[in-house]
Write a protein that holds these residues in place. Structure first.
Motif, short mmCIF file in Angstrom:
data_model
loop_
_atom_site.label_atom_id
_atom_site.label_comp_id
_atom_site.label_asym_id
_atom_site.label_seq_id
_atom_site.Cartn_x
_atom_site.Cartn_y
_atom_site.Cartn_z
N ASP A 18 -13.40 6.62 8.40
CA ASP A 18 -13.15 5.23 8.96
C ASP A 18 -12.24 4.38 8.32
O ASP A 18 -11.43 3.74 8.74
N ILE A 19 -12.60 4.63 6.87
CA ILE A 19 -11.52 3.70 5.95
C ILE A 19 -10.14 4.27 6.11
O ILE A 19 -9.01 3.66 6.15
N GLN B 118 1.02 -1.28 -0.09
CA GLN B 118 0.09 -0.11 0.09
C GLN B 118 0.92 1.16 -0.14
O GLN B 118 1.38 1.57 1.14
N ARG C 108 -8.10 3.06 8.92
CA ARG C 108 -7.57 1.73 8.96
C ARG C 108 -6.51 1.67 8.13
O ARG C 108 -5.32 0.75 8.34
N VAL C 109 -6.49 2.56 6.89
CA VAL C 109 -5.25 2.58 6.08
C VAL C 109 -4.04 3.11 6.82
O VAL C 109 -3.03 2.58 6.65
N VAL D 125 -9.49 -3.55 3.17
CA VAL D 125 -10.40 -2.65 3.92
C VAL D 125 -11.82 -2.42 3.19
O VAL D 125 -12.82 -2.72 3.84
N ASP E 284 -13.81 -5.52 3.21
CA ASP E 284 -14.35 -6.07 4.57
C ASP E 284 -15.54 -5.13 5.02
O ASP E 284 -16.73 -5.46 5.46
N ALA E 285 -15.61 -3.53 4.79
CA ALA E 285 -16.53 -2.75 5.12
C ALA E 285 -17.88 -3.03 4.16
O ALA E 285 -18.74 -2.71 4.83
N GLU F 20 -3.22 -1.11 7.17
CA GLU F 20 -4.03 -1.92 6.41
C GLU F 20 -4.04 -1.48 4.81
O GLU F 20 -4.03 -0.34 4.42
N GLU F 21 -3.89 -2.41 3.73
CA GLU F 21 -4.42 -2.21 2.57
C GLU F 21 -5.82 -1.72 2.08
O GLU F 21 -6.67 -2.42 2.72
N LEU F 22 -5.79 -0.84 1.09
CA LEU F 22 -7.33 -0.32 0.70
C LEU F 22 -8.44 -1.39 0.33
O LEU F 22 -9.40 -1.24 0.66
#
Length: 173
Positions: free
Chosen positions: A112-113, A41, A116-117, A126, A129-130, A121-123
């Motif tokens: 919120d995304i 990422q 996490r990034v 993520v 998941d969302a 975490e990788e977009l």
């Protein structure tokens, strides 16, 4: 016929390159697996552009019949004095002598995304998941989700590829 090697086996990146190359000349486009040389990422403009450049050069090296190597890299970046974390897209095209670059749209990520990034975490995963999906990066991508379907990942990446091919293909340069 020009042969174009794309530094990825992702079907969306290959289709985006086909879309541009076929508009410019009679093209045979093939994806080749190469390493970007950057984080999974990429963060920031410089790392994202470097990933695209590396992919373009390595694709050209991997396919000895290719006239052009194309690298496409998506990353995230913050812009000075602007709120939020943005999805960014860059492409590079190399013919072995020249290396040109072009950018795609920049799209602000939901907070919120983005959190996490920023936490590592990788977009793509993520978003999967969302949204409770799988493989979004090989379909509409974040560009489709973040624009309500007005564009999709393929069209967003095609703009970056067209920008990179511009100085090579357009007489204006």
């Amino acid at each position: 016929m020009e042969r174009v090697a794309v530094g990825s086996t992702n079907p969306v990146k290959i289709r985006a390159t086909e879309r541009v190359a076929e508009a410019l000349f009679d093209a045979d486009v093939a994806g080749v697996a190469v390493n970007s040389g950057v984080a999974e990422q990429p963060t920031g403009q410089a790392e994202t552009v470097t990933g695209a450049e590396n992919r373009a050069a390595r694709a050209l090296e991997a396919d000895h019949q290719a006239t052009y190597g194309v690298g496409i890299e998506g990353g995230v970046a913050e812009f000075e004095e602007r709120p939020g974390l943005y999805l960014i897209m860059w492409a590079a095209v190399s013919d072995g002598d020249r290396l040109e670059r072009g950018g795609g749209p920049s799209l602000r990520l939901p907070d919120d995304i983005a959190e996490r990034v920023r936490d590592g975490e990788e977009l793509g995963p993520v978003l999967d998941d969302a949204l409770e999906t799988e493989g979004i990066s090989e379909r509409e991508g974040a560009a489709g989700v973040l624009t309500g379907g007005a564009i999709d990942r393929e069209s967003a990446l095609a703009h970056a590829v067209a920008g990179a091919f511009g100085p090579i293909a357009a007489d204006f340069y």
